[in-house]
Design an enzyme around this catalytic site. Structure first.
Site, short mmCIF file in Angstrom:
data_model
loop_
_atom_site.label_atom_id
_atom_site.label_comp_id
_atom_site.label_asym_id
_atom_site.label_seq_id
_atom_site.Cartn_x
_atom_site.Cartn_y
_atom_site.Cartn_z
N CYS A 1 1.31 -6.36 -2.96
CA CYS A 1 1.66 -6.39 -1.53
C CYS A 1 1.29 -5.05 -0.89
O CYS A 1 2.17 -4.29 -0.49
CB CYS A 1 3.15 -6.65 -1.35
N PRO A 2 0.00 -4.73 -0.83
CA PRO A 2 -0.40 -3.40 -0.38
C PRO A 2 -0.03 -3.07 1.06
O PRO A 2 0.01 -1.90 1.43
CB PRO A 2 -1.92 -3.39 -0.56
N LYS A 3 0.29 -4.06 1.87
CA LYS A 3 0.66 -3.80 3.27
C LYS A 3 2.18 -3.80 3.47
O LYS A 3 2.64 -3.77 4.60
CB LYS A 3 0.02 -4.83 4.19
N ASN A 4 2.91 -3.80 2.38
CA ASN A 4 4.37 -3.83 2.46
C ASN A 4 4.89 -2.40 2.60
O ASN A 4 4.92 -1.63 1.65
CB ASN A 4 4.93 -4.48 1.20
N TYR A 5 5.34 -2.07 3.80
CA TYR A 5 5.80 -0.72 4.10
C TYR A 5 6.98 -0.32 3.23
O TYR A 5 7.08 0.82 2.80
CB TYR A 5 6.19 -0.62 5.58
#
Length: 154
Positions: free
Chosen positions: A119-123
């Site tokens: 989930c590379p876009k999970n802040y």
């Protein structure tokens, strides 16, 4: 009980349970009464959650109300994160458990790395990792001195 395989395709080593056994039937959770979600008297929209979601979150709310930071609370945060990896509160509570229990953080780095890859876009994952790496470095420095930091960065 066996190590459960998460939907992300990796084992959460610390969660040892029968994945089909509801929390309400687990002996180690008998002392906890789940807290239901309060949407008020007239919710605008009723959300249909996937199986297990409401129960896991009910136990998570109960643990939070009890201010419990235990191994089982840490395990529960992993299950909450499995249901919704963008749940900031679960990541925050996980950090609290890790700090207060003084748990070895190498497994946590692996746990976080796998979520970050999946989930590379999970802040929330990156915020957790931003706390984790300096925490590992500080602990290693405390144990073995400044040269231990090179091991972490390698």
């Amino acid at each position: 009980a066996q190590a459960r395989r998460c939907s992300k395709g990796w084992a959460v080593r610390e969660i040892m349970f029968d994945p089909d056994l509801p929390y309400s039937e687990r002996e180690e959770w008998k002392d906890v009464t789940p807290v239901p979600q309060n949407d008020g008297p007239s919710p605008l929209a009723v959300i249909r959650y996937p199986p297990g979601f409401e129960e896991v979150h009910g136990y998570f709310r109960a643990i939070q109300q009890r201010n419990e930071t235990s191994q089982r609370a840490l395990q529960l945060t992993a299950h909450v994160i499995e249901h919704n990896s963008a749940n900031y509160t679960a990541w925050y509570y996980r950090r609290r458990c890790l700090k207060e229990l003084a748990i070895e953080l190498d497994d946590e780095r692996e746990f976080t790395d796998k979520w970050a890859r999946d989930c590379p876009k999970n802040y929330q994952v990156w915020y957790h990792r931003r706390w984790l790496i300096p925490e590992i470095a500080a602990r290693k420095r405390g144990e073995r001195g400044p040269e231990a930091e090179e091991e972490i960065l390698a």
